[in-house]
Design a protein around this motif. Sequence first.
Motif, PDB file in Angstrom:
ATOM      1  N   SER A 262       2.861 -14.150   6.811  1.00 12.37           N
ATOM      2  CA  SER A 262       3.539 -13.661   8.004  1.00 12.37           C
ATOM      3  C   SER A 262       5.025 -13.503   7.728  1.00 12.37           C
ATOM      4  O   SER A 262       5.868 -14.226   8.259  1.00 12.37           O
ATOM      5  CB  SER A 262       3.326 -14.638   9.173  1.00 12.37           C
ATOM      6  OG  SER A 262       4.052 -14.217  10.312  1.00 12.37           O
TER       7      SER A 262
ATOM      8  N   PRO B  41       1.098 -15.122  19.410  1.00  9.99           N
ATOM      9  CA  PRO B  41       0.150 -14.242  18.710  1.00  9.99           C
ATOM     10  C   PRO B  41       0.829 -13.179  17.860  1.00  9.99           C
ATOM     11  O   PRO B  41       0.266 -12.726  16.864  1.00  9.99           O
ATOM     12  CB  PRO B  41      -0.644 -13.616  19.862  1.00  9.99           C
ATOM     13  CG  PRO B  41      -0.512 -14.562  20.996  1.00  9.99           C
ATOM     14  CD  PRO B  41       0.840 -15.185  20.864  1.00  9.99           C
ATOM     15  N   GLU B  42       2.057 -12.784  18.230  1.00 12.27           N
ATOM     16  CA  GLU B  42       2.761 -11.741  17.478  1.00 12.27           C
ATOM     17  C   GLU B  42       3.098 -12.171  16.052  1.00 12.27           C
ATOM     18  O   GLU B  42       3.417 -11.324  15.206  1.00 12.27           O
ATOM     19  CB  GLU B  42       4.054 -11.358  18.212  1.00 12.27           C
ATOM     20  CG  GLU B  42       3.849 -10.575  19.497  1.00 12.27           C
ATOM     21  CD  GLU B  42       3.583 -11.484  20.689  1.00 12.27           C
ATOM     22  OE1 GLU B  42       3.498 -10.959  21.809  1.00 12.27           O
ATOM     23  OE2 GLU B  42       3.468 -12.718  20.487  1.00 12.27           O
TER      24      GLU B  42
ATOM     25  N   ALA C  92       1.080 -13.595  13.871  1.00 10.98           N
ATOM     26  CA  ALA C  92      -0.041 -13.378  12.950  1.00 10.98           C
ATOM     27  C   ALA C  92       0.134 -12.065  12.200  1.00 10.98           C
ATOM     28  O   ALA C  92       0.312 -11.006  12.798  1.00 10.98           O
ATOM     29  CB  ALA C  92      -1.353 -13.360  13.735  1.00 10.98           C
ATOM     30  N   GLY C  93       0.124 -12.130  10.870  1.00 13.90           N
ATOM     31  CA  GLY C  93       0.282 -10.924  10.061  1.00 13.90           C
ATOM     32  C   GLY C  93       1.702 -10.517   9.813  1.00 13.90           C
ATOM     33  O   GLY C  93       1.962  -9.618   9.016  1.00 13.90           O
TER      34      GLY C  93
ATOM     35  N   ALA D 207       1.610  -7.721  13.334  1.00 16.46           N
ATOM     36  CA  ALA D 207       1.177  -8.033  14.696  1.00 16.46           C
ATOM     37  C   ALA D 207       2.321  -7.877  15.686  1.00 16.46           C
ATOM     38  O   ALA D 207       2.132  -7.383  16.801  1.00 16.46           O
ATOM     39  CB  ALA D 207       0.614  -9.446  14.750  1.00 16.46           C
ATOM     40  N   GLY D 208       3.511  -8.317  15.294  1.00 19.19           N
ATOM     41  CA  GLY D 208       4.654  -8.252  16.191  1.00 19.19           C
ATOM     42  C   GLY D 208       5.650  -7.205  15.757  1.00 19.19           C
ATOM     43  O   GLY D 208       6.160  -7.273  14.635  1.00 19.19           O
ATOM     44  N   GLU D 209       5.938  -6.248  16.617  1.00 20.65           N
ATOM     45  CA  GLU D 209       6.928  -5.212  16.318  1.00 20.65           C
ATOM     46  C   GLU D 209       8.029  -5.271  17.361  1.00 20.65           C
ATOM     47  O   GLU D 209       7.755  -5.378  18.572  1.00 20.65           O
ATOM     48  CB  GLU D 209       6.302  -3.824  16.300  1.00 20.65           C
ATOM     49  CG  GLU D 209       5.436  -3.559  15.076  1.00 20.65           C
ATOM     50  CD  GLU D 209       5.086  -2.081  14.917  1.00 20.65           C
ATOM     51  OE1 GLU D 209       5.009  -1.391  15.952  1.00 20.65           O
ATOM     52  OE2 GLU D 209       4.916  -1.635  13.777  1.00 20.65           O
TER      53      GLU D 209
END
Length: 614
Positions: free
Chosen positions: A95, A62-63, A65-66, A22-24
Amino acid sequence: MKKTFTVFVLMASLSMFSILFAGEIYVSPRGNDKNAGTKEAPYLTLNHALKQAREWRRLNAPEVAGGISIRLEDGIYVQSTPLFIRPEDSGRPDSPTLISAVENAHPLISGGVAVTGWKRGSEDLRIARELRSKVWVAKAPLVGNRMVETRQMWVNGNKARRASQFPDGMMERMIDFNPEEQTITIPTHQIEKLQNAGQLEMIVHQRWAIAILRVKSIDVRGEQSVVCFHQPESHLEFAHPWPQPVIGEEKGNSSFCLTNALELLDQPGEWFQEYPSGTIYYYPRSGEDMETAEVIIPVLETLMIADGTLERPIRHIHLEGITFAHTSWMRPSYQGHVTLQGGFPLLDAYKLHEPGLPEKAELENQAWITRPETAIRVRGAEYFTFNRCTFQHLASTGLDYEWAVSSSGVENCVFSDVGGTGILVGAFPDGGFETHVPFIPLDQRDLCTDITIKNNLITDVTNEDWGCVGIGAGYVSGIDISHNEVCHLNYSGICVGWGWTSLQSGMKNNRIEANYVHHFARRLYDAGGLYTLSSQPGSVMRNNRIEHLEEAPYATNDRAFYIYLDEATDGYTIENNWCPAERFDSNRPGNRNVWRKNGPQVADEIKNSAGRMK
């Protein structure tokens, strides 16, 4: 083993499905830490990217998540301080944090700095007249308003050799070793010009280790010269009983080599740094153009520190596709270097007048050690992994899982041109803990457990401290060392265990399987391609291939083996290990070791399957 398997399944998943993160966060040597950290506007430093990821986790953004992916673009990332990873950087099973190269990139994290402004020729009278026009000279760079002092230098990616008395690999036999006077007597020839060399050092060959001693004075007495040394290493060298140089051993006296004097600069590829001026002298190799050459000296001894605790470990951090390079090792310049074994420096050591400890009645020596410097240090961590990384041009240990690390591992990595040990794992009690007292932790989490070291190439390590090893594990449990190629070493290949004790310490269920160890014991003996210490119930050593045990030219005995079970080794099953001859040994082993079919009769299928899986 299930937990370890899960680690690497997870790593494979991270590589194959990184698009799901989710977050890069993107980092580039051409970026700016005021940017947004996107692919189009990357950050400049990895430190800033880690801070951004840490903030996302703190705020549960939110970043998170995942998982979070920090992507490094191609180029060199020069570190002025070590990267610091802490518990707040931890990921979760759902995560994780992945720090990796972008596709087809080769990011390099460096602790070095360039040396520029080279000029041909030197008028220094300490250099032989015929060589003065061949030597190039430069000033050491300033970092933080201080001249960089170094013991390592790389020219176009090749390690230069500090100016030495003899060509690489050559030494000379000493005449006498006198503990009472704290002196070593050597032949006078070739050293008359060194009496006033203020930075001179002596490398001493002593069985399974070396000492690096700073020379204080040389007293020439005809054909013999008596050498004295600085403190603290003089006391350590002459007080500690094991290992010491020997006189009159079965294959001759112990050997030495003098290094680090401008007067010794006489071979291509050699260099010298003068103190306190910082001037660097270099005799180029054939084909090296010093006007265009890339010359790097290291500034940092450590590139990265991951520092967790038992209460708050660092979790679920994965590094992939990154090169770590250019670290220093300065201890010998400041206080000499005298070791006990495996590259562990002595803090104090002496022989007991009356042998015996409560735990070991026959013990005759006491020793307190410290841990060697390392490029990457990991403490207090779970699921902290390295995959497809390269560790090169490092001066001491490459990677150290030091304390309380579990369910972690190193896979598909390359360790090359490392001055000390390639990979170090587990407790080697140091500081005020006398190293022969059995280490029995009150909390078993203090041990490193369920560590996997698999499918790595470890080559040309131990090239500064010859007494280090390819893979070294101390007090560990459930370690899996399998399918590695470990080669071109000055001492032992894979070593597991510490403590010289038959007592139960928590070491157990260790696995050394299907490794290929070759071209080892090139300079030191009392070595083993595979080497163990102390009781390790439930452990196995199987399906390994060990060959090319070298004829160390200055060894004072023939004690080098394909498999060596050193003092109190117990609880091992040793089976189906191929080597060209049954050259094995045991030193007071326990009675629970089981030997089955080891030597040249082992099947070719097992022999040919050992080593890296390509």
